[in-house]
Every structure is written in structure tokens, then in C-alpha cells.
Design an enzyme around this catalytic site. Structure first.
Site, PDB file in Angstrom:
ATOM      1  CG  HIS A 285      -2.042   0.909   1.287  1.00 42.81           C
ATOM      2  ND1 HIS A 285      -2.355   1.799   0.295  1.00 42.81           N
ATOM      3  CD2 HIS A 285      -2.934   1.173   2.299  1.00 42.81           C
ATOM      4  CE1 HIS A 285      -3.382   2.559   0.659  1.00 42.81           C
ATOM      5  NE2 HIS A 285      -3.751   2.212   1.889  1.00 42.81           N
TER       6      HIS A 285
ATOM      7  CG  MET B 297       7.675  -2.703  -3.652  1.00 41.30           C
ATOM      8  SD  MET B 297       6.076  -3.484  -3.367  1.00 41.30           S
ATOM      9  CE  MET B 297       6.535  -5.176  -3.196  1.00 41.30           C
ATOM     10  N   GLY B 298       5.575  -0.204  -6.807  1.00 41.96           N
ATOM     11  CA  GLY B 298       5.269   0.953  -7.651  1.00 41.96           C
ATOM     12  C   GLY B 298       4.605   0.547  -8.960  1.00 41.96           C
ATOM     13  CG  PHE B 299       5.759  -1.336 -11.865  1.00 37.19           C
ATOM     14  CD1 PHE B 299       5.545  -0.777 -13.118  1.00 37.19           C
ATOM     15  CD2 PHE B 299       6.969  -1.126 -11.232  1.00 37.19           C
ATOM     16  CE1 PHE B 299       6.538  -0.025 -13.732  1.00 37.19           C
ATOM     17  CE2 PHE B 299       7.974  -0.369 -11.834  1.00 37.19           C
ATOM     18  CZ  PHE B 299       7.753   0.186 -13.086  1.00 37.19           C
TER      19      PHE B 299
ATOM     20  CG  HIS C 233      -4.138   0.268  -8.350  1.00 34.80           C
ATOM     21  ND1 HIS C 233      -5.469   0.125  -8.068  1.00 34.80           N
ATOM     22  CD2 HIS C 233      -3.657   1.216  -7.517  1.00 34.80           C
ATOM     23  CE1 HIS C 233      -5.788   0.971  -7.100  1.00 34.80           C
ATOM     24  NE2 HIS C 233      -4.714   1.642  -6.744  1.00 34.80           N
TER      25      HIS C 233
ATOM     26  NE  ARG D 254      -3.989   7.160  -7.561  1.00 33.81           N
ATOM     27  CZ  ARG D 254      -3.722   6.397  -6.492  1.00 33.81           C
ATOM     28  NH1 ARG D 254      -3.943   6.870  -5.282  1.00 33.81           N
ATOM     29  NH2 ARG D 254      -3.239   5.181  -6.640  1.00 33.81           N
TER      30      ARG D 254
ATOM     31  CG  ASP E  86       2.737   4.547  -3.849  1.00 38.76           C
ATOM     32  OD1 ASP E  86       2.635   5.621  -3.241  1.00 38.76           O
ATOM     33  OD2 ASP E  86       1.968   3.582  -3.675  1.00 38.76           O
TER      34      ASP E  86
ATOM     35  NE  ARG F 297      -5.412   8.622   0.641  1.00 41.39           N
ATOM     36  CZ  ARG F 297      -5.173   7.549  -0.122  1.00 41.39           C
ATOM     37  NH1 ARG F 297      -5.454   6.345   0.329  1.00 41.39           N
ATOM     38  NH2 ARG F 297      -4.691   7.687  -1.347  1.00 41.39           N
TER      39      ARG F 297
ATOM     40  NE  ARG G 165     -18.323 -11.576  12.305  1.00 43.15           N
ATOM     41  CZ  ARG G 165     -17.970 -12.814  12.023  1.00 43.15           C
ATOM     42  NH1 ARG G 165     -17.768 -13.164  10.756  1.00 43.15           N
ATOM     43  NH2 ARG G 165     -17.823 -13.715  12.973  1.00 43.15           N
TER      44      ARG G 165
END
Ligand SMILES: CC(C)(COP(=O)(O)OP(=O)(O)OC[C@H]1O[C@@H](n2cnc3c(N)ncnc32)[C@H](O)[C@@H]1OP(=O)(O)O)[C@@H](O)C(=O)NCCC(=O)NCCS
Length: 264
Positions: free
Chosen positions: A108, A152-154, A156, A165, A207, A232, A251
């Protein structure tokens, strides 16, 4: 649970977080606190309190773009965490604390720091040409994917044909690369992106351009995810207030896959 009290607490966190991040960055460098100024806006003040100097408009604009893009993004993992905690009638600060815990993971919000670790692992050489940097990055990516590494950064969970974005953040990164004269960083960026697209058709997420942008501005890598959090907090607290206004305990049920009956 009074909405006006929740809004006041939200605004207090929104106001406090930039100072916490800025002062932590300064503390890590053994520097004294820099007081905020009334004549500066949010982004100008954030950079002023972090670096103790007025940043030029181009850099402030790029920082502002990142803060706007990070502010809110529907039911991502950290916002969902905040919703779940609020749904038990717990307090706003507990929901925000839980959200931070969810966000810092590398799948994340921790991804913006992880992107910089990738760039560092490949090696950043300010004197390298854009083309040479791109070739090294491409070779690194091919090796990483051959080893079945997650880069990381690739990718979604929701955007399978590109994160909406990214174009705005990439434009901001391009301006920073131009401003700081760091074309080798663009080589690394392009080399990784191209190799990932060719090998797996996976595109960057927010990111990916945000990490190197913060690096060029002078933030330590450890500060990237706290920067995300400072922004955020707006989205989280809006969701908390909304959840509180019309609450039902969240729940989920699970689907059991296994033998019908087990001998004990
Ligand atoms: C965000 C993420 C968790 C989404 O995962 P997901 O929706 O479960 O993606 P999928 O599992 O459907 O991915 C399909 C394939 O692409 C691979 N893949 C997805 N993202 C990848 C990445 N960043 N690097 C390498 N491979 C990746 C998966 O391993 C899977 O391969 P397989 O079919 O051989 O098993 C994932 O893309 C990821 O871990 N990205 C890196 C972390 C990151 O940047 N997070 C910030 C998100 S804004």
C-alpha cells in the site's frame, strides 16, 4: 461522536501531521525546529518547515500535486481499516492509528519508499547518461521478474489498464527532473517502466513517480510514507465522519474451503 467534534479533531490532525513529518525530517538531520509562517500556504509551509528555506514555485507546485493526489482514494486498504474500526464505535484517533498501520505496508503506501529502494539497488549515478541508466534499469527489471520478484510501484488492485493519477504525478516528476537537471533518474524510471510493460503488461501506480519526486526535493526515503499519511488524513477522517453518521458494524463472512468434517 458529535460530528462537529469529529470535524475539529480531523482538522487538528490535518494541521499537526505536516509539522510532525517536517520536524521528524529535521530531527533526523540534527536540525532545529522551523516555525510555520502565516504568509505561506500549506505546501509552501510544509517545505519551509522541513528544509528551512523557501522553495521555488516549480517545486512547491510538484509537491502540491502529490499532496492532492494522495489525499483521498475511496475504499483502499487503510481507509477500509479506518471504516472497520469506526464501525465498532471506537474513537477517531484509534481509526486513524489503525489506518496508518495498514498504509505503511509495502503493498500500500509503503510502496513509494520501496520504489526508491529499487532505484538505489539499481544504483543512482548523477553523471550517467539517460540512455545508460535506462539500459541498466531494463536489465535489472528483467532479472527481477525472472526471479519472480514483486516490483513496488507497479500494478494496482483496481486500475488494470493504468492508474489515472499517474499522468499528473509523472508530469510533476518530469518538471523536477528538468529543474534539478537529473536526467539519469528519468532513464531509470523509463527503463523500469518499459521493461515491466513489455514483460508483463503491468503499469505504474502513483507511488512510482511520487517516490523519485520526493527524493529530488530532498526528503529522506524514510519520510515518503509519512508524507503520504500527512495528505491521506483528509480522506480517512472524511470516511470516518461518514461512517459514524450512518453506522453499521462491518463484519464480513468467510467462505470455508476444506473437508466437510474433520476428525478430532
Ligand atoms: C497492488 C498489487 C497488490 C495488486 O495486486 P493484484 O491485483 O493482486 O494483482 P494480480 O495478482 O492480479 O497480478 C497479476 C499478475 O501480475 C503480477 N504482478 C502484479 N503486480 C506486480 C508487481 N508489482 N511486480 C511483479 N509482478 C506483479 C502478479 O504476481 C501476478 O502474476 P501471476 O499471474 O504470474 O501470479 C500488486 O500489483 C503489487 O503488489 N504491486 C506492488 C506494490 C505497490 O506498488 N503497491 C501500491 C499500490 S497503489
Amino acid at each position: 461522536s458529535d460530528p462537529s467534534v469529529e470535524l475539529r479533531k480531523s482538522k487538528e490532525l490535518f494541521a499537526a501531521f505536516p509539522a510532525v513529518v517536517a520536524y521528524d525530517q529535521r530531527r533526523r538531520r540534527g536540525l532545529d525546529v522551523v516555525e510555520p509562517r502565516d504568509d505561506l500556504d500549506y505546501s509552501q509551509n510544509f517545505l519551509w518547515m522541513t528544509f528551512g528555506e523557501e522553495y521555488p514555485a516549480e517545486v512547491v507546485d510538484a509537491f502540491r500535486v502529490s499532496m492532492v493526489l494522495y489525499a483521498e482514494h475511496s475504499f483502499n486498504a487503510s481507509t477500509f481499516t479506518a471504516r472497520v474500526i469506526t464501525s465498532t464505535e471506537s474513537d477517531l484517533h484509534s481509526a486513524v492509528t489503525g489506518a496508518i498501520g495498514a498504509l505503511k505496508g509495502s503493498l500500500h503506501g509503503g510502496a513509494n519508499e520501496a520504489v526508491m529502494h529499487t532505484f538505489n539497488e539499481i544504483g543512482i549515478d548523477k553523471n550517467e547518461s539517460r540512455e545508460d541508466a535506462a539500459a541498466r534499469a531494463k536489465a535489472w527489471m528483467e532479472a527481477a521478474l525472472a526471479e519472480k520478484r514483486k516490483v513496488m510501484g507497479f500494478g494496482h488492485r483496481v486500475y488494470k489498464s493504468g492508474d489515472s493519477r499517474v499522468p499528473s504525478m509523472k508530469e510533476a516528476l518530469d518538471k523536477m527532473i528538468e529543474y534539478y537537471g537529473r536526467h539519469e533518474m528519468l532513464g531509470l524510471y523509463d527503463g523500469l517502466e518499459k521493461a515491466m510493460a513489455e514483460a508483463k503488461d503491468i503499469l505504474p501506480n502513483l507511488d512510482y513517480p511520487a517516490g523519485p519526486t520526493y527524493h529530488l526535493m530532498g526528503f529522506d526515503t524514510d519520510m515518503f510514507t509519512p508524507l503520504f499519511i500527512a495528505s491521506r488524513i483528509t480522506g480517512w477522517t472524511a470516511h470516518i465522519i461518514e461512517q459514524r453518521a450512518d453506522n453499521a458494524l462491518i463484519r464480513p463472512l468467510s467462505l470455508y474451503h476444506g473437508p466437510d468434517q474433520r476428525e478430532v
